[in-house]
Write an enzyme that holds these catalytic residues in place. Sequence first.
Site, mmCIF file in Angstrom:
data_model
loop_
_atom_site.group_PDB
_atom_site.id
_atom_site.type_symbol
_atom_site.label_atom_id
_atom_site.label_comp_id
_atom_site.label_asym_id
_atom_site.label_seq_id
_atom_site.Cartn_x
_atom_site.Cartn_y
_atom_site.Cartn_z
ATOM 1 C CG ASP A 9 -6.273 -2.939 3.290
ATOM 2 O OD1 ASP A 9 -5.130 -2.733 3.723
ATOM 3 O OD2 ASP A 9 -6.958 -2.065 2.704
ATOM 4 C CG MET A 66 -11.133 3.229 2.609
ATOM 5 S SD MET A 66 -9.556 3.167 3.473
ATOM 6 C CE MET A 66 -8.449 3.295 2.071
ATOM 7 C CG HIS A 119 -3.977 -1.547 -1.399
ATOM 8 N ND1 HIS A 119 -5.072 -2.355 -1.652
ATOM 9 C CD2 HIS A 119 -4.331 -0.755 -0.365
ATOM 10 C CE1 HIS A 119 -6.041 -2.051 -0.816
ATOM 11 N NE2 HIS A 119 -5.619 -1.080 -0.017
ATOM 12 C CG MET A 163 -11.592 -2.927 5.442
ATOM 13 S SD MET A 163 -10.128 -2.507 4.478
ATOM 14 C CE MET A 163 -9.134 -1.612 5.668
ATOM 15 C CB SER A 197 -0.893 0.008 1.237
ATOM 16 O OG SER A 197 -1.346 1.329 1.466
ATOM 17 C CG HIS A 227 -9.285 0.242 -0.101
ATOM 18 N ND1 HIS A 227 -8.647 -0.012 1.098
ATOM 19 C CD2 HIS A 227 -10.613 0.187 0.174
ATOM 20 C CE1 HIS A 227 -9.540 -0.200 2.050
ATOM 21 N NE2 HIS A 227 -10.738 -0.074 1.515
ATOM 22 C CG ASP A 278 -5.002 2.370 1.189
ATOM 23 O OD1 ASP A 278 -5.998 1.640 1.027
ATOM 24 O OD2 ASP A 278 -3.933 1.967 1.661
ATOM 25 C CG MET A 328 -8.182 7.118 3.081
ATOM 26 S SD MET A 328 -7.386 7.033 4.684
ATOM 27 C CE MET A 328 -6.485 5.473 4.503
HETATM 28 C C1 DX5 Z 1 -6.162 1.344 5.937
HETATM 29 C C2 DX5 Z 1 -5.732 1.101 4.517
HETATM 30 C C3 DX5 Z 1 -4.685 0.062 4.410
HETATM 31 C C4 DX5 Z 1 -3.406 0.452 5.089
HETATM 32 C C5 DX5 Z 1 -2.531 -0.742 5.288
HETATM 33 O O1 DX5 Z 1 -7.168 2.282 5.972
HETATM 34 O O2 DX5 Z 1 -6.822 0.692 3.738
HETATM 35 O O3 DX5 Z 1 -4.455 -0.286 3.066
HETATM 36 O O4 DX5 Z 1 -2.692 1.401 4.370
HETATM 37 O O5 DX5 Z 1 -1.415 -0.318 5.994
HETATM 38 P P1 DX5 Z 1 -0.683 -1.266 7.034
HETATM 39 O O6 DX5 Z 1 -0.203 -2.444 6.289
HETATM 40 O O7 DX5 Z 1 0.415 -0.406 7.557
HETATM 41 O O8 DX5 Z 1 -1.702 -1.641 8.090
HETATM 42 ZN ZN ZN Z 2 -6.455 -0.254 1.735
#
Ligand code: DX5
Ligand code: ZN
Length: 232
Positions: free
Chosen positions: A177, A70, A35, A139, A10, A68, A37, A39
């Site tokens: 994840d 969010m 990956h 998750m 990620s 992903h 992320d 947000m």
């Molecule tokens: C959390 C994200 C994950 C996160 C994983 O909200 O969706 O993808 O970045 O990071 P680690 O591996 O550090 O938990």
């Molecule tokens: Zn993620």
Amino acid sequence: MSLTPRIAPSILSADFAKLGEDVRAITQGGADFVHVDVMDGRFVPNITLGPMITEAVRRSTDLVVDTHLMIVEPERYIEDFVRAGSDYVVVHLEAATHLHRILQRIHELGAKAGVALNPHTPLDGLRYVLDELDMVVVMSVNPGFGGQRFIGQSLRKLQDLRRMIDGIDREILVEVDGGVTPQNAQEIAQAGADVLVAGSAVFKAPDVAQAIATIREHAQKGMAARAAKQGA
Ligand code: DX5
Ligand code: ZN
């Protein structure tokens, strides 16, 4: 069921001042997916990145881009993220009022469709959209931040999900994840994961390639144990 684990670093834990370099490092280091992320400060408290950065990632690698989302109202941005080069677009079940339509739309746009579930969300909401699913993301932390600790009960959820999708006539990947480390990768893969996301465990390691290889090695053992049990 796929027999080799896929490792999905990620970029949340990458250095954004040299993102291209970091993405190339995981590419050369043997990652399978990258990956991304996304947000929005609404679905989760944090704000990260959007289609522009996703597109910059796309230009830096041939890896599978796993986006992903969010975000609330994900249907408003699906097209932007597909155009930015996402291979998989993953929406949260909790944020999708018309999930079936969203998954169909992702397919129409030519990408693969995934659904992510927060730790408390039961699997039931997936049952009637299985025909439209390419990936389920379990998750194993509450989304919003990297570097959190793996929630142990996610293992049971992985086992339950495996029972739900094994034997159906469609390949649906199971991705986990949050909080993945070399120490827990084996039990995670044994419980049912095909794809392991790892942010801090990869990017905060002294050697990125080594971190990917170690997680893969442990996950491979877990997957082999799962396969042996199924065959038994
Ligand atoms: C959390 C994200 C994950 C996160 C994983 O909200 O969706 O993808 O970045 O990071 P680690 O591996 O550090 O938990
Ligand atoms: Zn993620």
